[in-house]
Design a protein around this motif. Structure first.
Motif, PDB file in Angstrom:
ATOM      1  N   ALA A 215      10.690  -1.966   6.800  1.00 34.06           N
ATOM      2  CA  ALA A 215      10.088  -2.174   5.489  1.00 34.06           C
ATOM      3  C   ALA A 215      11.102  -2.754   4.515  1.00 34.06           C
ATOM      4  O   ALA A 215      10.797  -3.675   3.758  1.00 34.06           O
ATOM      5  CB  ALA A 215       9.531  -0.856   4.954  1.00 34.06           C
ATOM      6  N   PHE A 216      12.335  -2.230   4.563  1.00 34.65           N
ATOM      7  CA  PHE A 216      13.349  -2.745   3.648  1.00 34.65           C
ATOM      8  C   PHE A 216      13.569  -4.236   3.897  1.00 34.65           C
ATOM      9  O   PHE A 216      13.626  -5.033   2.965  1.00 34.65           O
ATOM     10  CB  PHE A 216      14.658  -1.968   3.819  1.00 34.65           C
ATOM     11  CG  PHE A 216      15.748  -2.448   2.910  1.00 34.65           C
ATOM     12  CD1 PHE A 216      15.637  -2.291   1.534  1.00 34.65           C
ATOM     13  CD2 PHE A 216      16.869  -3.084   3.415  1.00 34.65           C
ATOM     14  CE1 PHE A 216      16.622  -2.750   0.684  1.00 34.65           C
ATOM     15  CE2 PHE A 216      17.868  -3.547   2.569  1.00 34.65           C
ATOM     16  CZ  PHE A 216      17.742  -3.379   1.201  1.00 34.65           C
TER      17      PHE A 216
ATOM     18  N   TYR B 129       5.580   0.260   1.370  1.00 32.07           N
ATOM     19  CA  TYR B 129       6.618   1.127   1.941  1.00 32.07           C
ATOM     20  C   TYR B 129       5.985   2.373   2.556  1.00 32.07           C
ATOM     21  O   TYR B 129       6.262   2.723   3.697  1.00 32.07           O
ATOM     22  CB  TYR B 129       7.615   1.551   0.857  1.00 32.07           C
ATOM     23  CG  TYR B 129       8.866   0.718   0.848  1.00 32.07           C
ATOM     24  CD1 TYR B 129       9.940   1.065   1.658  1.00 32.07           C
ATOM     25  CD2 TYR B 129       8.986  -0.398   0.038  1.00 32.07           C
ATOM     26  CE1 TYR B 129      11.100   0.302   1.656  1.00 32.07           C
ATOM     27  CE2 TYR B 129      10.126  -1.159   0.031  1.00 32.07           C
ATOM     28  CZ  TYR B 129      11.180  -0.812   0.838  1.00 32.07           C
ATOM     29  OH  TYR B 129      12.327  -1.572   0.846  1.00 32.07           O
TER      30      TYR B 129
ATOM     31  N   LEU C  27      11.463   2.368   8.040  1.00 27.65           N
ATOM     32  CA  LEU C  27      12.109   2.145   6.742  1.00 27.65           C
ATOM     33  C   LEU C  27      13.006   0.912   6.813  1.00 27.65           C
ATOM     34  O   LEU C  27      13.029   0.089   5.900  1.00 27.65           O
ATOM     35  CB  LEU C  27      12.924   3.384   6.352  1.00 27.65           C
ATOM     36  CG  LEU C  27      13.693   3.288   5.038  1.00 27.65           C
ATOM     37  CD1 LEU C  27      12.744   3.109   3.866  1.00 27.65           C
ATOM     38  CD2 LEU C  27      14.555   4.520   4.818  1.00 27.65           C
TER      39      LEU C  27
ATOM     40  N   THR D 139      11.204  -5.707   0.882  1.00 26.17           N
ATOM     41  CA  THR D 139      12.147  -5.974  -0.208  1.00 26.17           C
ATOM     42  C   THR D 139      12.907  -7.278   0.024  1.00 26.17           C
ATOM     43  O   THR D 139      12.982  -8.117  -0.867  1.00 26.17           O
ATOM     44  CB  THR D 139      13.139  -4.812  -0.339  1.00 26.17           C
ATOM     45  OG1 THR D 139      12.402  -3.619  -0.567  1.00 26.17           O
ATOM     46  CG2 THR D 139      14.087  -5.041  -1.499  1.00 26.17           C
TER      47      THR D 139
ATOM     48  N   THR E 229       4.479  -2.796  -3.750  1.00 28.61           N
ATOM     49  CA  THR E 229       5.678  -2.462  -2.990  1.00 28.61           C
ATOM     50  C   THR E 229       5.659  -1.005  -2.539  1.00 28.61           C
ATOM     51  O   THR E 229       5.929  -0.687  -1.383  1.00 28.61           O
ATOM     52  CB  THR E 229       6.932  -2.730  -3.839  1.00 28.61           C
ATOM     53  OG1 THR E 229       6.859  -4.072  -4.309  1.00 28.61           O
ATOM     54  CG2 THR E 229       8.192  -2.537  -3.039  1.00 28.61           C
TER      55      THR E 229
END
Lengths: 315, 367
Positions: free
Chosen positions: A76-77, A197, A73, A81, A193
């Motif tokens: 991925a962030f 994720y 996570l 993002t 997106t």
């Protein structure tokens, strides 16, 4: 002797299988993750420590998975993002993961009186080799197919499920489209997106389980610093060897596992230094990499957009 | 109805939060942002230390002062800087070209192997000659090892990230191969290892630290000038920005890729020579020891600017050395350094986003 070698190869290839499947999940959606080693280390620590304190095998596996998901996570962030450089983020994850895992290991180790961390007999029995009446007792076949620890079967099941997912489900095909061309996938209405994720996190979780295998099975339930010991990097190599296919990853991890244990089974009279065996997986992978780049066969090379971050408003 | 509004209607509504480009921040703004991220990271690290039951101020204090508590500590810290700085500079050349050379680890090793050959088998040469030969050999060794992926990249567009990664492990096992076989020290009992270099093949000490730091500092200047003021440096930048542009301008892209990767690998090779002949005084399997990977992070953090890289190398070395002091003083495992490095990096990686982009929240009433 030969049978024992095959069995040893499968056992030593299992953590590689998990790592490879996780990395395939990442690369298929366009993210080259150099943090597999770190995610596996984090999973190793979470799985082992949970097993140590709860004595429950399946909870330990879930913890390893969850820890892998959490580390993914973060990855991925940062990369999806915040569009951070994937190479650097992955390497950071590796340094961070190994450090965190060793750190927690050393810290917990300091609390024990014996100076060693070892899983109890109770949990060792739960994750020992399975025994199915009749089937496991068959000669040769029983040992070859029905007598491994539960990880092995979980790994193969995940691989087959992933193969099905990518080739026969709509979501899986959508994910592949993202890996090849995220802008086109986005235009076609695919939730880029969200899918990125999901896939990165699940991939991280799979890596985490593979990590847990190292201290729990390979090291025989004993905690050692750096327990993953470079397997995550071999997994990155294996993705290439398997040409980004989960099904071929089963075979690939078996081959790489065999290469890792080969040195213990070759008669002493064969004058090949041990280092050659350790080097072989990487030499083979490099050759595969060159050959696939020469061929440019679709579906057998890295997803086209792998390593590139996607910004929707850029054209 | 204009097209945009139509699309919006079709899609239901605008996402609540979306990412948009912003006018690029000023240099000062960007710097402030990075410092802010750094402080946030320190705060996050403090929470981590607090969770472990230590006083974060105390720990940070020890880490910061640990490298400066004695002349010996400073020397140890500088020793950590040398291979990191030199290889980060090498990587910079490749990264400027957007050639993702993850193979510094292997290039460091190859440089060390090439130099070790002369250190082990030709140490009757006069000292200055021998050291020079070793440095050149290391440069050539690392360079050739960098040339391999560059050749395949230029020829078949082979993915360099993955290829250089594989070469790292091929190099590492080459040391093991030499150690267990032809280069094994017959006089050492037990585990096989390679003989210690003779004093003649050892880098001299200057101010108590091996001379590698001088090489590092010289390289900072040379690389900065090379990238900024030389024709070749200009070519690297153009190829990095756009290969098509470079080709249109009549540049031989293949040649530039090959040449730059030779230099990049070569400089990493020199880092290997310094580590082997200056710090380890032998060829150990740990000669690169992850430095090649950390160097990538340092190079990237320093925005591929040699002076900034020097700064971050210094910072990383202080953190590393300080953590060992924190370990001996408070029993806090020195792995803490990697954890803190990771946390700081995550924050700085994250903050880069805000230099170029911003989150835009959907305006009220827009549907």
């Amino acid at each position: 002797m030969f049978l024992k070698f095959i069995v040893a190869a499968i056992v030593s290839g299992t953590p590689l299988l998990f790592g490879t499947l996780g990395e395939i999940a990442h690369e298929k959606c366009g993210h080259l993750n150099l943090g597999v080693e770190g995610m596996m280390s984090i999973g190793a620590c979470a799985g082992f420590m949970t097993g140590y304190y709860t004595d429950r095998f399946w909870i330990a596996i879930l913890a390893a998975f969850a820890a892998g998901v959490l580390s993914a996570l973060v990855y991925a962030f940062l990369t999806v993002t915040l569009m951070a450089n994937q190479n650097v983020t992955g390497l950071t994850m590796t340094i961070f993961g190994i450090g965190l895992s060793n750190f927690i290991g050393v810290t917990v180790l300091a609390t024990t009186s014996s100076g060693t961390l070892k899983l109890s007999e109770h949990i060792m029995a739960q994750m020992g080799n399975i025994h199915i009446p009749v089937l496991s007792d068959l000669p040769v076949v029983g040992q070859l197919l029905f007598s491994y620890d539960p990880f092995v079967y979980v790994g193969v099941a995940i691989a087959l499920a992933m193969g099905f997912y990518y080739n026969h489900t709509k979501v899986g095909l959508n994910v592949q489209a993202i890996g090849e061309n995220p802008a086109a996938a986005d235009a076609a209405g695919i939730r880029v997106t969200k899918l990125k994720y999901l896939n990165i996190m699940i991939g991280g979780g799979i890596c985490g389980i593979g990590g847990a295998y190292c201290p729990m099975i390979i090291n025989g339930g004993k905690w050692i610093s750096d327990s993953v010991d470079g397997l995550g990097w071999i997994a990155v190599a294996l993705v290439i060897f398997a040409m980004w296919s989960p099904n071929r990853a089963i075979f690939g991890s078996f081959v790489f596992g065999a290469l890792r244990v080969l040195k213990f089974y070759v008669p002493k009279s064969v004058p090949v230094p041990a280092a050659i065996y350790d080097m072989l997986p990487f030499v083979i992978t490099a050759l595969v990499l060159i050959l696939t780049s020469m061929g440019k066969s679709m579906g057998k090379s890295q997803p086209a957009a792998c390593g590139l971050n996607y910004f929707r408003e850029e054209r | 109805m204009n097209k945009q509004a139509e699309d919006r209607k079709k899609a239901g509504k605008e996402p609540l939060i979306r990412i948009t480009k912003r006018a690029e921040l000023s240099v000062r703004g960007a710097r402030l942002l990075r410092i802010g991220a750094f402080l946030l990271a320190l705060a996050a690290g403090a929470i981590f230390i607090l969770c472990l039951g230590y006083n974060p101020f105390l720990i940070y204090g020890v880490i910061l002062s640990g490298s400066f508590r004695s002349a010996m500590a400073v020397q140890a810290m500088v020793k950590l800087m040398i291979p990191l700085l030199i290889s980060a500079l090498g990587i910079t050349l490749a990264f400027k070209m957007k050639f993702w050379n993850i193979g510094a680890e292997g290039q460091i090793i190859m440089g060390a192997i090439f130099a070790s050959y002369f250190a082990l088998f030709h140490d009757q040469l006069p000292h200055p000659v021998l050291i020079l030969v070793m440095l050149v050999a290391g440069f050539v060794g690392g360079g050739l090892f960098g040339l391999v992926p560059a050749y395949f990249k230029a020829k078949f567009n082979t993915n360099e990230t993955l290829f250089t990664l594989m070469l790292n492990y091929i190099a590492l096992n080459t040391i093991v191969l030499l150690r267990d076989g032809p280069w094994r020290d017959p006089e050492s009992p037990g585990f096989p290892k390679i003989a210690r270099f003779s004093a003649n093949a050892t880098l001299d000490r200057v101010f108590g630290v091996q001379a590698g730091w001088i090489i590092g500092l010289i390289l900072v200047v040379v690389i900065a000038v090379y990238l900024k003021y030389s024709k070749q440096g200009y070519e690297i930048r153009v190829v990095g920005e756009s290969q098509a542009t470079a080709r249109y301008a009549g540049m031989n892209v293949k040649k530039i890729v090959l040449r730059t990767m030779f230099l990049s690998g070569g400089i990493c090779g020199v880092a290997g020579v310094c580590q082997a002949a200056g710090s380890d005084i032998t060829l150990a399997t740990s000669v690169a020891g992850g430095v090649g990977f950390t160097a990538i992070i340092v190079a990237w953090l320093g925005h591929l600017e040699p002076l900034e890289i020097l700064l971050f190398t210094f910072f990383f070395a202080v953190l590393e050395k300080g953590s060992t002091v924190a370990q001996s003083t408070y029993g806090l495992s020195s792995n803490c350094a990697s954890v803190l490095q990771g946390i700081i990096l995550f924050f700085i990686l994250g903050c880069e986003f805000f230099i170029r982009y911003q989150f835009t929240v959907r305006k009220r009433g827009v549907r």
